[in-house]
Design an enzyme around this catalytic site. Structure first.
Site, PDB file in Angstrom:
ATOM      1  N   PHE A 167      26.937  36.633  35.830  1.00 32.22           N
ATOM      2  CA  PHE A 167      27.567  36.895  34.531  1.00 32.22           C
ATOM      3  C   PHE A 167      29.075  36.830  34.723  1.00 32.22           C
ATOM      4  O   PHE A 167      29.642  37.574  35.520  1.00 32.22           O
ATOM      5  CB  PHE A 167      27.178  38.271  33.979  1.00 32.22           C
ATOM      6  CG  PHE A 167      27.771  38.550  32.629  1.00 32.22           C
ATOM      7  CD1 PHE A 167      27.081  38.211  31.479  1.00 32.22           C
ATOM      8  CD2 PHE A 167      29.020  39.133  32.502  1.00 32.22           C
ATOM      9  CE1 PHE A 167      27.630  38.448  30.216  1.00 32.22           C
ATOM     10  CE2 PHE A 167      29.587  39.375  31.261  1.00 32.22           C
ATOM     11  CZ  PHE A 167      28.878  39.026  30.114  1.00 32.22           C
ATOM     12  N   LYS A 172      38.141  45.686  34.008  1.00 35.62           N
ATOM     13  CA  LYS A 172      37.437  46.965  33.993  1.00 35.62           C
ATOM     14  C   LYS A 172      38.227  48.091  34.664  1.00 35.62           C
ATOM     15  O   LYS A 172      39.180  48.579  34.091  1.00 35.62           O
ATOM     16  CB  LYS A 172      36.037  46.797  34.574  1.00 35.62           C
ATOM     17  CG  LYS A 172      35.138  45.904  33.704  1.00 35.62           C
ATOM     18  CD  LYS A 172      33.712  45.962  34.100  1.00 35.62           C
ATOM     19  CE  LYS A 172      32.858  45.036  33.226  1.00 35.62           C
ATOM     20  NZ  LYS A 172      32.747  45.478  31.845  1.00 35.62           N
ATOM     21  N   ASP A 232      34.528  36.564  41.498  1.00 32.34           N
ATOM     22  CA  ASP A 232      34.635  37.335  40.261  1.00 32.34           C
ATOM     23  C   ASP A 232      34.406  38.808  40.578  1.00 32.34           C
ATOM     24  O   ASP A 232      33.282  39.253  40.775  1.00 32.34           O
ATOM     25  CB  ASP A 232      33.594  36.820  39.265  1.00 32.34           C
ATOM     26  CG  ASP A 232      33.619  37.574  37.936  1.00 32.34           C
ATOM     27  OD1 ASP A 232      34.361  38.572  37.833  1.00 32.34           O
ATOM     28  OD2 ASP A 232      32.894  37.167  37.018  1.00 32.34           O
ATOM     29  N   THR A 280      50.462  34.907  24.392  1.00 31.60           N
ATOM     30  CA  THR A 280      51.637  35.707  24.032  1.00 31.60           C
ATOM     31  C   THR A 280      51.899  36.833  25.021  1.00 31.60           C
ATOM     32  O   THR A 280      52.990  36.974  25.563  1.00 31.60           O
ATOM     33  CB  THR A 280      51.462  36.287  22.621  1.00 31.60           C
ATOM     34  OG1 THR A 280      51.361  35.214  21.678  1.00 31.60           O
ATOM     35  CG2 THR A 280      52.656  37.173  22.261  1.00 31.60           C
TER      36      THR A 280
END
Length: 463
Positions: free
Chosen positions: A180, A320, A289, A344
């Site tokens: 995931f 997280k 990841d 931004t």
């Protein structure tokens, strides 16, 4: 003063903003009173032309900023030029540079944050956009290797505007079944944990490798698990070759140190070492990841530190527990032109302030050692429970407090989760039949025993 580490990280994330200038008439005004802000400068001070000698000009960038020396309304560049800033990072600086009230929130964490061997960070807002832009960085890096010193051709520049090759090349990212990596469109092409995430949404034709399915207890299945990992690694190499032959070469490999959403699936350090070597052999970037595993839950700040590699990754994504999102990367993964990796805010600067204090607490309270102690107690307790309730529980596993255990079926899992909640314990599921444990770093051994007693009561009543 603010942490040099975090300040440099903020500088890296914001330095691409352009300074625009235009001819203007002289406006005669009354003499401006001396500033009453102690942290502000008294006026501009230019020492060189812009860009100055210390600025590496890369197209739209006119200069790089020195955020350590910027104050109030004045932005200082790396050549020492001090400019009254009426542009403020595209209207993104609310109360000036280095406002003292903001600096009070900053602490001085040690350098345990950056993964080993990685020198740059790119802040983003969340885990999905961290991975999405990390994929872009790998594609840019791969094409620049192929292109060499040559600039993009006119055909590349025109064809990319209509989503055609060669400007939009047929490249791919290799991922693993059960992984995931996020819900944005590129990340979804590498996410394979649950159908609900992907149903009805177009995906890229990218290779998907099997992730090892280990048998537990590990010490009883050493030979079988080694064979399973070897099978998966062989398939990885085969997929890389096949996708190259299809004209969609693998620019990067993305993998979680522990597949979290997919069911808390583990592999051995040897598996990851060999996978790293395969990536290097085939010229693929290696992307780890750590959105869920990073931040200390496994007993080390980064879960990939358990692999024992001097060069474990080219890119490491985080979010997280890090309170913000982004990815660390090697110098060669730095985008070669402005605006190729950009938005931004490039993350949320206020979260960096909180992260600085979190890192300070982790260090001063020795929380990684706490995680190792409580994690050992948690895993041992899960072993005891699965021995006591073999019909319901199996495959207890984990590193640190990043633990999981399998339940006999989904219906039983749902019942156990609800009954535990009714007794005051919140738990979560992952994969098709697992319960995962994700406590905070301040979770202590007495919290472990409190949970184990309550969960034992739940299991006894269910039985």
């Amino acid at each position: 003063m603010a942490s040099g580490l975090i300040r440099r990280h903020l500088a890296l994330s914001l330095h691409r903003n352009v300074r625009l200038s235009a001819p203007a008439c002289r406006y005669a005004s009354k003499a401006a009173p001396k500033t009453d802000q102690d942290y502000d400068y008294s006026g501009p001070s230019m020492k060189t032309t812009v860009p100055g000698p210390r600025t590496q000009n890369v197209g739209a960038i006119n200069f790089f900023c020195n955020y350590e020396e910027s104050r109030g309304n004045y932005l200082v560049d790396v050549d020492g030029n001090r400019m009254l800033d009426l542009y403020t990072q595209i209207s993104s600086i609310p109360i000036g540079y280095n406002h003292p009230d903001l600096l009070k929130l900053m602490s001085n964490p040690n350098n345990l944050v950056a993964p080993s061997g990685i020198t740059r960070v790119q802040t983003m807002a969340c885990g999905s956009c961290a991975n999405e832009n990390a994929y872009k960085a790998m594609f840019i890096w791969y094409r620049n290797k192929e292109r060499g010193p040559n600039a993009p051709s006119e055909e590349e520049l025109s064809s990319c505007m209509i989503n055609q090759s060669p400007g939009c090349p047929e490249l791919s990212i290799l991922s693993f079944m059960g992984g995931f990596h996020g819900r944005t469109m590129g990340c979804l092409s590498t996410t394979h944990s649950k159908p609900i995430h992907k149903l009805d949404l177009p995906s890229f034709d990218w290779p998907i490798a099997p992730f090892p399915h280990l048998q537990y207890p590990l010490e009883e299945f050493t030979r079988e698990n080694a064979q399973e990992e070897a099978r998966c690694l062989e398939e990885v190499e085969d997929l890389i070759v096949r996708w190259r032959q299809k004209g969609k070469p693998v620019a990067g490999i993305v993998i979680e140190p522990i597949q979290a959403e997919g069911g808390d699936n583990h592999a051995s350090p040897d598996f990851f070492r060999n996978l790293r070597n395969i990536a290097r052999k085939h010229g693929c970037a290696f992307h780890v990841d750590e959105v869920q595993t990073g931040g200390g839950a496994t007993g080390k700040f980064w879960a990939h530190e358990h692999w024992g590699l001097d060069d474990p990754a080219d890119i490491v994504a985080f979010s997280k527990k890090m309170l913000t999102g982004g990815y660390f990367h090697k110098d060669e993964l730095q985008a070669d032109k402005p605006y190729r990796i950009f938005n931004t805010w490039m993350g949320d600067p206020s979260k960096n302030l909180m992260l600085a204090e979190v890192l300070n607490v982790i260090r001063t309270e020795n929380l990684l050692e706490e995680v190792c102690r409580s994690g050992k107690a948690l895993l041992n307790g899960l072993y005891e429970l699965q021995a006591r309730y073999p019909g319901m529980l199996s495959r207890a596993r984990g590193q640190g407090t990043f633990c999981a255990i399998d339940i006999c079926d989904d219906a039983t899992r749902t019942s156990l989760l609800n009954k535990a909640r009714d007794k005051g314990v919140l738990l979560g599921g992952c994969g098709s039949q697992s319960i995962r444990f994700r406590p905070a770093l301040v979770f202590k051994e007495y919290h472990v025993h409190m949970f184990l007693n309550i969960f034992n009561d739940v299991l006894a009543q269910h039985k």
